[in-house]
Design a protein around this motif. Structure first.
Motif, short mmCIF file in Angstrom:
data_model
loop_
_atom_site.label_atom_id
_atom_site.label_comp_id
_atom_site.label_asym_id
_atom_site.label_seq_id
_atom_site.Cartn_x
_atom_site.Cartn_y
_atom_site.Cartn_z
N SER A 135 0.79 -1.24 0.00
CA SER A 135 0.00 0.00 0.00
C SER A 135 0.82 1.28 0.00
O SER A 135 0.39 2.29 -0.57
CB SER A 135 -0.95 0.02 1.19
OG SER A 135 -0.23 0.05 2.41
N ASN A 159 -5.71 1.21 -3.23
CA ASN A 159 -5.55 0.37 -2.04
C ASN A 159 -6.91 -0.10 -1.51
O ASN A 159 -7.05 -1.25 -1.11
CB ASN A 159 -4.80 1.13 -0.95
CG ASN A 159 -3.34 1.34 -1.27
OD1 ASN A 159 -2.75 0.61 -2.06
ND2 ASN A 159 -2.75 2.35 -0.67
N GLN A 163 -8.27 -4.30 -1.80
CA GLN A 163 -8.46 -5.17 -0.63
C GLN A 163 -9.78 -5.94 -0.69
O GLN A 163 -9.96 -6.92 0.04
CB GLN A 163 -8.36 -4.36 0.67
CG GLN A 163 -9.49 -3.41 0.92
CD GLN A 163 -9.30 -2.61 2.19
OE1 GLN A 163 -8.67 -3.08 3.14
NE2 GLN A 163 -9.81 -1.40 2.21
N GLN A 173 -4.68 -9.00 -1.67
CA GLN A 173 -4.54 -8.31 -0.40
C GLN A 173 -3.73 -7.04 -0.56
O GLN A 173 -3.00 -6.87 -1.54
CB GLN A 173 -3.94 -9.20 0.67
CG GLN A 173 -2.54 -9.63 0.43
CD GLN A 173 -2.02 -10.56 1.52
OE1 GLN A 173 -1.00 -11.18 1.30
NE2 GLN A 173 -2.63 -10.69 2.66
#
Length: 183
Positions: A135, A159, A163, A173
């Motif tokens: 991130s 980001n 997710q 992820q």
């Protein structure tokens, strides 16, 4: 948990951290420093590091603008992939390099968030790779004059949505560099 058979290893993809790509990027120096830290951790964990470089009429192979930034140095034996498209897999040997190392999970850092980073994380995921976006180790330039959000918002949005990416048998992820587990 990758959908790729017998591919239990992780690789770090360092995308387009080239002089001309990141010269005006948001928080360039801090981002490059975090990328350097992730690269060193990957090397220490025996995780393959793959360097990806955009090559086109603006980024001519061998030119100063095309070169990887001076703060980062590919080590001898680390793969280097030249690409012409946003997705680092498109028309490149990246998949072959990853298969050779039995890689089923890729960790992605670099530039530009709203172009090659997004294209590559999607490209990896649809090809069956578990895909981790670091991130705080990707960046982009300010394109707000052309209607884009400011770069910090582009990074935050990427980001945020990554997710929640999902698909059968794969994991997407988002992890901060300090929390990244490579093995």
């Amino acid at each position: 948990m990758t959908t790729l058979q017998d591919r239990d290893r992780t690789a770090l993809l360092v995308i387009d951290v080239q002089n001309a790509v990141v010269e005006g990027a948001h928080e360039r120096d801090d981002t490059v420093a975090r990328i350097a830290g992730v690269v060193e951790r990957a090397r220490g964990a025996d995780v393959p590091v793959v360097w990806v470089q955009q090559t086109d009429e603006r980024l001519v192979e061998g030119s100063d603008g095309w070169a990887i930034v001076p703060e980062l140095s590919p080590a001898e034996g680390e793969a280097r992939i030249l690409k012409e498209y946003g997705d680092s897999f498109e028309a490149t040997p990246l998949e072959s390099v990853l298969a050779e190392h039995r890689v089923g999970r890729v960790v992605v850092v670099g530039a530009q968030t709203d172009a090659c980073i997004r294209a590559t994380i999607h490209g990896a995921f649809v090809r069956g790779y578990d895909t981790t976006l670091v991130s705080d180790a990707h960046t982009t330039e300010d394109l707000s004059d052309w209607g884009a959000p400011p770069p910090d918002k582009v990074i935050a949005l990427t980001n945020l949505y990554w997710q929640y990416q999902d698909g059968p048998g794969r994991v997407a992820q988002v992890v901060e560099s300090a929390e990244l587990v490579l093995t």
